[in-house]
Design an enzyme around this catalytic site. Structure first.
Site: not given
Lengths: 431, 431
Positions: B131, B192, B215, B238, B260, B263, B328-329, B362, B416, B421
């Site tokens: 995506y 969709q 989104n 981020s 940063q 963003h 994250e960073h 990046d 068990e 088994h």
């Protein structure tokens, strides 16, 4: 039990229907679970104790001090455990540990021609929670299969929760926990146990990830706390697909199908064969063996509702069907088992040859028995050491390396409309 | 911007509050998404075309035949792309590919002393959907970061979806897709598109896994189709955490914080330092640089609402804070960057030294820029080759190996309560 023949014109439609059968009834417990989690987040031990009293049948004598299972209780359980099963657990522990040790990933670090040092390193999760169901689904083998990879990965703190309704527990479960190196055990279960592991209480420190099977409440709770902590896959009913030719022993094949079917009325056992003789003999053998199985009602329901025998013209024709079914367990009992196996893309685990019943893998083979169900072997793997580790990437530029790479980063930053990105590079290069 | 000092008695409570800040507003779009998915499952291309007309502003001339982006359109995009950015994408492609090739995992197979052959093999997912958001968030670098690991893994079919509202697209996105080896491109987006990739339509074959950012509708759709297909993590806003001492250049640090912050108003940039001088200089530099940043409004909101400068007595004191924030960073601009880095457990990516601004990572560093956000680096890793592969375990017993292991499996099966088994093993051994 469904019978299909790939030479039948309706086969494609019938097979597509088999693929789309939903074997799980989604219970709508999410509202209840939401409330339980909120209560544990808000009131901590107090809520945990209240829920445990209510759901597990304890009285007012049950307090926060009783949440933790003491080392003395584990000692007693080990002493009470049947010797033969305990020895078997020892063997299992050793084999599982050896297999999983080979999964430990390597760190990577190199400096390239531009002077960029880059790579990654793996670290173990700091702490993990292991959910173990209570009652009859409380399997010591599952304790080993979940706990050992975590410990091999290097997880420092492994906290196990297991409900003990009415105070009753399976001594082998506690013995398995001791064997696998579990660090803390709490006698709690359900959504309240998941909430306690995710958010922590005065008695239970929070963990970074929760693994292990559970009922609909546990599954819903794991889904809800995901993000706060990591979770493993949510397992569906178990499945086996057996690929066999006329060299297979129909009694053995039938026993393997029933070993799967006895798990759960929603379990699924499928035979694909190129032999009418074997198909017929297996169908008869299943009926014969069913009646003497202690879990006959469960196995019968599973075989009746979800069992299937598929006849193909040649075993090679079965490969695309296997890949679409993407079975949790695939047994190949055929002359060219190796060659067939090499062509399979989607399966959680493959058991090769007539002397490898899946039950060996469930207990003492070495590979993990926590495997992707419901066709998810198309995109996921069984539990392993990597599930208890994470990778941190590393990057280090020398001034020269930054001069070499910087202009391209500036160009892309600007092209993406992220001028701040471009500037963070340009400012270092006086661009 | 928040200022905290670890020597302040209120620090622990303040830091805990910082940890618990929710930067994401959960939009309740799930009902809408449910309806869209159901429509695509039921009516296929027809529903896909109708939603695309409605949401992306096409008229009746838009039919199923127009869903697919043609190779000629990609040719034209490549020709129209700015040369400098295209060259930068080529460099990025090469470096990302080299880095990820080193991640290819090894198969394992051995026969142990008992005669058990065991191991595993890795296979690529058969097909993957990627995506790519439309509009201003349509980043060519993200196309590379998602597509290249899939192709390195060996994914045969990589299908990309990207909405083109009003027919408009970023030529660099199509150029990046071509560079990365994307096999199919469809001009669709939203829930969709996710539904079409998961369930398939006449025009679009279903995939095994869907990756890539989107989104709230896309995120909700990915959550809903999970199980039918695999999904990657759902990324949040981020973050960067910069660990710096007085050797750091305050202008550079400020530029990195703002890279940063630009963003997203919900992005988070944090500085931890042991230097009051640096802290003060960075605060001033941020204000100074903000005004000349094209995305000033976004960056200002992020810095105001979520930015923070934390003062610690010694940088070593910052390590436990870093691990709890699990950024994250993580940039380390300090004299002993290496040594500090080695002590960090939880971070998606670490950028070492003053000449390694995050923006290099990046775009052109080589490591992946798809990284765990919202403290999930405690339990998860950045995107990599393993996300596009799965492991099948292998087990094969000789008759002798079954004799050696069988009794233990029988004992555990019986312990068990799974007699089926036990029987599947016992029947082969005449036990």
């Amino acid at each position: 039990m469904l019978r299909l023949d790939s030479r039948d014109p309706a086969f494609d439609a019938d097979f597509a229907r088999l693929l789309s059968v939903k074997r799980e009834v989604a219970e709508d417990v999410d509202e209840t679970v939401r409330g339980i989690i909120a209560a544990v987040v808000e009131r901590g031990d107090e809520a945990l104790v209240a829920y445990t009293r209510r759901f597990d049948g304890y009285g007012a004598e049950f307090t926060a001090a009783a949440l933790r299972v003491t080392p003395e209780e584990v000692d007693a359980a080990v002493a009470a455990a049947p010797r033969e099963a305990l020895d078997a657990l020892h063997l299992a522990r050793e084999r599982i540990e050896t297999y999983h040790r080979a999964q430990l990933p390597a760190d990577h670090r190199e400096t390239d021609a531009l002077g960029v040092t880059l790579g990654w390193r793996w670290t173990a999760l700091e702490s993990v929670g292991l959910y173990v169901p209570g009652g009859t689904a409380s399997y010591p083998s599952s304790v080993l299969m979940n706990a050992i990879p975590a410990k091999v990965a290097g997880v420092k703190r492994l906290a196990m929760v297991v409900p003990m309704p009415g105070g009753v527990t399976n001594p082998l479960v506690l013995a398995a926990a001791r064997l696998a190196g579990v660090d803390e055990i709490f006698r709690i279960g359900g959504a309240q146990a998941v909430a306690a592991l995710a958010y922590g209480t005065a008695t239970i420190s929070p963990v970074a990830k929760i693994v292990g099977p559970g009922n609909a409440y546990v599954a819903a709770a794991k889904r809800r706390v995901f993000g706060q902590v990591g979770i493993d896959m949510i397992a569906g009913p178990s499945e086996v697909l057996i690929l066999a030719d006329d060299s297979a022993n129909p009694d053995w094949v039938a026993a393997d199908l029933l070993a799967q079917a006895e798990h759960d009325p929603a379990a699924q056992a499928i035979l694909i064969t190129d032999s009418d003789t074997l198909a017929a003999a297996v169908a008869v053998a299943v009926e014969g063996q069913l009646s003497t199985l202690p879990r006959v009602a469960i196995a019968r329901a599973s075989w009746r509702d979800y069992g299937a025998i598929l006849r193909v013209a040649r075993l090679a024709d079965a490969i695309p069907l296997v890949d679409r079914l993407a079975p949790e367990h695939l047994e190949i009992e055929a002359r060219d088992a190796e060659a067939l196996s090499a062509r399979v893309r989607n399966a959680g685990a493959i058991f090769l040859g007539a002397h490898t019943p899946e039950a060996i893998g469930d207990y003492v083979g070495g590979p993990n028995h926590v495997l992707p169900t419901a066709r998810s072997a198309r995109f996921s793997s069984g539990l392993g050491v990597l599930d208890f580790m994470k990778r941190t990437s590393l990057l280090s530029c020398s001034p020269e390396a930054l001069r070499a790479l910087g202009p391209a980063a500036v160009a892309l930053g600007r092209a993406e409309g992220l001028d701040g990105h471009a500037r963070s590079v340009a400012i270092r290069l006086n661009l």
